[in-house]
Design a protein around this motif. Structure first.
Motif, PDB file in Angstrom:
ATOM      1  N   LYS A   1       0.836  -1.207   0.000  1.00 43.62           N
ATOM      2  CA  LYS A   1       0.000   0.000   0.000  1.00 43.62           C
ATOM      3  C   LYS A   1       0.874   1.263   0.000  1.00 43.62           C
ATOM      4  N   ARG A   2       1.915   1.249   0.798  1.00 43.94           N
ATOM      5  CA  ARG A   2       2.815   2.409   0.857  1.00 43.94           C
ATOM      6  C   ARG A   2       3.583   2.587  -0.457  1.00 43.94           C
ATOM      7  N   LEU A   3       4.011   1.475  -1.051  1.00 43.47           N
ATOM      8  CA  LEU A   3       4.750   1.560  -2.304  1.00 43.47           C
ATOM      9  C   LEU A   3       3.882   2.093  -3.427  1.00 43.47           C
ATOM     10  N   ARG A   4       2.623   1.722  -3.466  1.00 47.60           N
ATOM     11  CA  ARG A   4       1.738   2.246  -4.508  1.00 47.60           C
ATOM     12  C   ARG A   4       1.619   3.759  -4.427  1.00 47.60           C
ATOM     13  N   PHE A   5       1.767   4.306  -3.235  1.00 46.90           N
ATOM     14  CA  PHE A   5       1.689   5.759  -3.060  1.00 46.90           C
ATOM     15  C   PHE A   5       3.044   6.422  -3.325  1.00 46.90           C
ATOM     16  N   HIS A   6       4.121   5.867  -2.744  1.00 46.49           N
ATOM     17  CA  HIS A   6       5.417   6.535  -2.772  1.00 46.49           C
ATOM     18  C   HIS A   6       6.238   6.264  -4.024  1.00 46.49           C
ATOM     19  N   LEU A   7       6.036   5.131  -4.682  1.00 41.69           N
ATOM     20  CA  LEU A   7       6.840   4.806  -5.856  1.00 41.69           C
ATOM     21  C   LEU A   7       6.635   5.785  -7.012  1.00 41.69           C
TER      22      LEU A   7
ATOM     23  N   ILE B   1       5.782   8.879  -6.809  1.00 45.98           N
ATOM     24  CA  ILE B   1       6.381  10.140  -6.366  1.00 45.98           C
ATOM     25  C   ILE B   1       7.896  10.075  -6.513  1.00 45.98           C
ATOM     26  N   ALA B   2       8.494   8.949  -6.118  1.00 41.99           N
ATOM     27  CA  ALA B   2       9.948   8.791  -6.225  1.00 41.99           C
ATOM     28  C   ALA B   2      10.392   8.834  -7.682  1.00 41.99           C
TER      29      ALA B   2
END
Length: 74
Positions: A14-20, A22-23
């Protein structure tokens, strides 16, 4: 009354779907900035190789841009 249990399963995904995204966006932005910045640096370096600040100052002084510096003819 008790607190709800924290979500542990699937938290990383869940966090990777949000932050990836953006990165990746920031990385692409940095690459584009570097790609734009280098030609600009070269252009500034080329300009200042031939720039004579004394000549430019005297031209501005003769044009009357500075109030505190009189033209050499006066």
């Amino acid at each position: 009354m008790s607190l709800p249990k924290p979500m542990m399963r699937g938290l990383l995904a869940k966090r990777l779907r949000f932050h990836l995204p953006i990165a990746f966006g920031l990385a692409i932005g940095a690459a584009l900035t570097f790609g734009v910045g280098e030609p600009r640096k070269r252009a500034y370096a080329e300009f200042y190789k031939q720039y004579d600040s004394t000549k430019e100052f005297n031209a501005m002084r003769e044009a009357g841009i500075f109030e505190s510096v009189r033209p050499s003819g006066e």
